[in-house]
Design a protein around this motif. Structure first.
Motif: not given
Lengths: 473, 300
Positions: B50-58
């Motif tokens: 989730t952490n990576s996904a949120m960062q990547l989305r940003e």
């Protein structure tokens, strides 16, 4: 040497006992699905020589038949105690896990509908304004996005406070149920005492008592102990709730709606049968109520606190940077606040609102003309678009919560397995096997038939004795 | 689950029910992953993912924004380049005309007046080109809120109405490219700017052709200033285009990383679903057969 007629009565005792055995098997089959029913077993007892030998007489019998020793309830008190502990832990974990899963599903992360996405799109809006500071559409779009961000934060805070209020209401319901059970239990204990004295079968009452103590363990993590005199005592968080036939009560105090001070005002007190009160808020660590207290005093307020801190920090950073710029309407004033609080207190996730601004009041520019007039510079908008608005803190909040939910779910699953194993062990002792009851029934039937046969034989020898004696032809 | 020494019908019913529930739960999880196409449907599915996904989305949205910024800058610099190229041609024409006029012997007064007229017209053309707007804002006026970069008063004197603030486009976290050229940078400071020089040429063509030499030298300086600006615009244009390409490539890479973290591997998910379905059906079948018989079936 016993008399011939006494043989008849011995046989009669067998007929009687086997009828009871068939009754017990029948009752077991009838109660195969009854919650809380423990298997009964008819125990026979040989009628024979008295246990205490007499000084001047001698028993000369050779078996006087059988009598009903007892109808046993097949239970293991130690296993029952273990089951209460495991059920208490299970409902604690289930309550927590269910609430956390519910809150988590409303976060909308990771995805396009959450706070993180709203924050990114808000900053993108600033980049668009920086690209074309004269464009009213870009400015209006930015105002819309500021609103979306505030609404996203508000709805997240609302879903947590709703869960809080929901759990608070459930806490009341659970405590009411526990109080009802406590007084039921006291009455049952009294009846058991009477039944024991009069020697009637207390099986039904004991079933009821085990059921109530288990439910109390599930609700408030109550521990039940039988003292040396057979008096049952129930304790909740170290305080005495039921002492034999006398019951105390549990009470909840504190606000029913969420406010930042509500979690602290929450108190659970147990009043023991003698009327002394004890605060057990921090010591109830099992049962539904324990789970609810943990959510209400720990997990949910902590999450909200961190969400509030993020909202306040983000709003502060935006407002500070915005104040460093100049707007198109009145460049003599620093940029006014983008985010404000709806109630005048410091900004929280629940009270954050996008200020009502004109599109021209967005301070995109870092410059004014020498005469103090507006410019179409976009440097301040760019600074806002690239500023760190605390998204990392929010990400940590969400992933930390995710980790908590996932561990709560895992622990709850393994506790379920443990609980079902203990239940299986109890079922192995107390449960009813239809096959077994059929076999018991058949055995009793055959024994009954056998006894009847014995009776025929005795009847026949009596006939011989009475009607044939002395008859030679 | 361990098997207890004494088995009862109810125990078996409950254990079967629990294993059927577990089986159905696994089928539901596979089904959720397949229908949403995502392995992470909530943070607890994988907190670190989730952490990576949120960062990547940003990063993806940020990247797309950088690309849009660059696109916008390319358009702005492109139109500046076009205008400047055409102005260079006009200025060369003025130079030719001035040279013609400077050869005093071969020209009559009327011819000189015609030359002066043309130069004056070119000057008007240059002025209107210098006031070219891009999305409603003067291209060479800095960050002014006015409609024109240069204003002409009643006496024909031209002054710069813009400011010297830079206009930039962010094409990377640390990469802010200037996308404007201000009037004075191209045309020279007020008083000695291109328009004043051209007006002077027009005046001297009729009044004082011998003195045109000084103006020609100054025109050459002005011309080189324009071509320098043009070269500057061109190099910044290239930088933006490179930035655009880099951002698009990075965007694809980021999207790829996101989908590796977040999206479901369809083949694998299908196999998982199949396996879970088979296990569930087996549990159902076994339950159906195990629950049926009892001693009652065989007693007469």
């Amino acid at each position: 040497m016993s008399g011939s007629f006494s043989s008849l009565s011995a046989t009669l005792s067998a007929l009687r006992f086997n009828r009871v055995a068939m009754d017990v098997a029948g009752s077991n089959v009838a109660n195969v699905g009854t919650e809380g029913y423990a298997r009964r077993n008819a125990v026979g007892q040989t009628e024979g020589a008295p246990a205490i030998p007499a000084m001047w007489s001698r028993w000369q019998g050779a078996g006087n038949g059988v009598s009903l020793g007892a109808v046993e309830r097949m239970v293991d008190p130690f296993l029952d105690a273990r089951a209460r502990i495991e059920h208490g832990n299970k409902s604690f974990l289930d309550t927590r896990s269910a609430a956390l899963v519910r809150v988590e599903s409303t976060l909308g992360e990771p995805g396009e509908a959450g706070v993180a996405a709203a924050l990114t799109s808000f900053q993108q809006g600033w980049a668009d304004v920086a690209n074309n500071p004269a464009d009213g559409a870009a400015r209006s779009q930015l105002l819309g996005r500021a609103n979306t961000l505030a609404v996203a934060l508000g709805s997240q805070a609302r879903s947590v406070t709703t869960e809080w209020a929901d759990q608070r209401a459930r806490l009341d319901a659970a405590v009411t149920e526990a109080n009802g059970l406590a007084s039921d239990l006291a009455r049952v204990n009294e009846s058991i005492g009477v039944a024991t004295v009069t020697g009637t079968d207390a099986g039904l009452l004991l079933d009821k008592r085990d059921q109530i103590t288990l439910r109390l363990a599930e609700l408030v993590g109550a521990t039940s102990t039988l003292d040396a005199n057979g008096v049952l005592k129930v304790e909740v968080g170290g305080a005495l709730l039921v002492d034999g036939k006398r019951a105390g009560s549990i009470a909840v105090a504190g606000d029913v709606g969420y406010s930042p001070t509500a979690p602290g005002s929450l108190a659970l007190t147990v009043t023991d049968p003698d009327g002394a009160s004890q605060d057990v808020t921090g010591s109830v660590k099992a049962g539904t109520v324990g789970g609810q207290l943990d959510l209400l005093r720990g997990t949910l307020p902590t999450y909200l606190g961190r969400l509030d801190a993020f909202a306040a920090d983000m709003a502060g950073r935006v407002n500070t940077q915005h104040a460093a710029g100049y707007d198109l309407q009145d460049p003599s004033q620093p940029g006014s606040d983008i985010f404000v609080s709806s109630d005048g207190n410091p900004i929280t996730a629940a009270t954050i609102r996008a200020a009502t601004l004109d599109a021209d009041q967005l301070a995109a520019s870092s410059y004014v003309t020498p005469s103090g007039g507006p410019t179409l510079d976009g440097s301040n908008a760019d600074a806002l678009a690239t500023a760190d608005l605390g998204g990392g803190a929010y990400r940590r909040l969400v992933t930390g919560f995710g980790a908590e939910v996932s561990s709560a779910r895992r622990v709850s699953e393994s506790q379920s397995v443990l609980t079902s194993q203990v239940d299986a062990a109890r079922e192995a002792i107390s449960g009813i096997s239809i096959d077994e009851e059929m076999v018991n029934l058949l055995a009793a039937q055959r024994a009954y038939e056998g006894a009847a046969r014995v009776m025929t034989v005795i009847d026949s020898i009596l006939d011989t004795l009475i009607n044939r004696t002395g008859v030679t032809r | 689950m361990s098997i207890s020494p004494r088995i009862t019908q109810r125990l078996m019913t409950e254990q079967s029910l629990a294993s059927m529930q577990a089986g159905l739960g696994r089928v539901a999880r596979s089904q959720e992953q397949l229908t949403t196409g995502r392995t992470i449907n909530r943070p607890s599915d994988s907190p670190s993912g989730t952490n990576s996904a949120m960062q990547l989305r940003e990063q993806i949205t940020q990247n797309a924004q950088y690309a849009r910024n660059a696109d916008d800058g390319v358009a702005r610099l492109g139109s500046a380049g076009t205008v400047l190229t055409s102005m260079t041609d006009s200025v060369r024409r003025v130079r030719d005309l001035a040279l013609q006029g400077a050869s005093t012997g071969s020209m009559g007064v009327q011819a000189r007046e015609a030359l002066a007229m043309e130069v004056a017209q070119i000057r008007d053309g240059l002025l209107s080109q210098a006031n070219t707007t891009h999305l409603g804002m003067p291209l060479f006026g800095g960050t002014t809120t006015g409609k024109a970069a240069y204003t002409k008063d009643a006496g024909g004197v031209v002054t710069y109405a813009g400011d010297a603030n830079p206009v930039s486009r962010r094409i990377g976290a640390e990469d802010n490219v200037r996308v404007d050229v201000s009037g004075p940078e191209i045309f020279g400071p007020d008083g000695t700017d291109l328009f004043t020089i051209v007006a002077e040429i027009a005046r001297k063509l009729t009044a004082d052709p011998e003195a045109l030499g000084v103006e020609l030298d100054r025109l050459d300086v002005a011309l080189s200033r324009i071509t320098t600006s043009l070269a500057d615009v061109g190099s910044r244009f290239n930088r933006l285009e490179t930035g655009l390409r880099t951002n698009r490539d990075a965007g694809l890479g980021l999207q790829d990383s996101l989908s590796q973290i977040e999206n479901v591997d369809m083949a694998r998910a299908m196999v998982d679903l199949q396996m879970n379905e088979v296990a569930y059906q087996a549990a159902l079948g076994a339950t159906a057969r195990v629950m049926q018989p009892s001693l009652l079936d065989f007693l007469r």
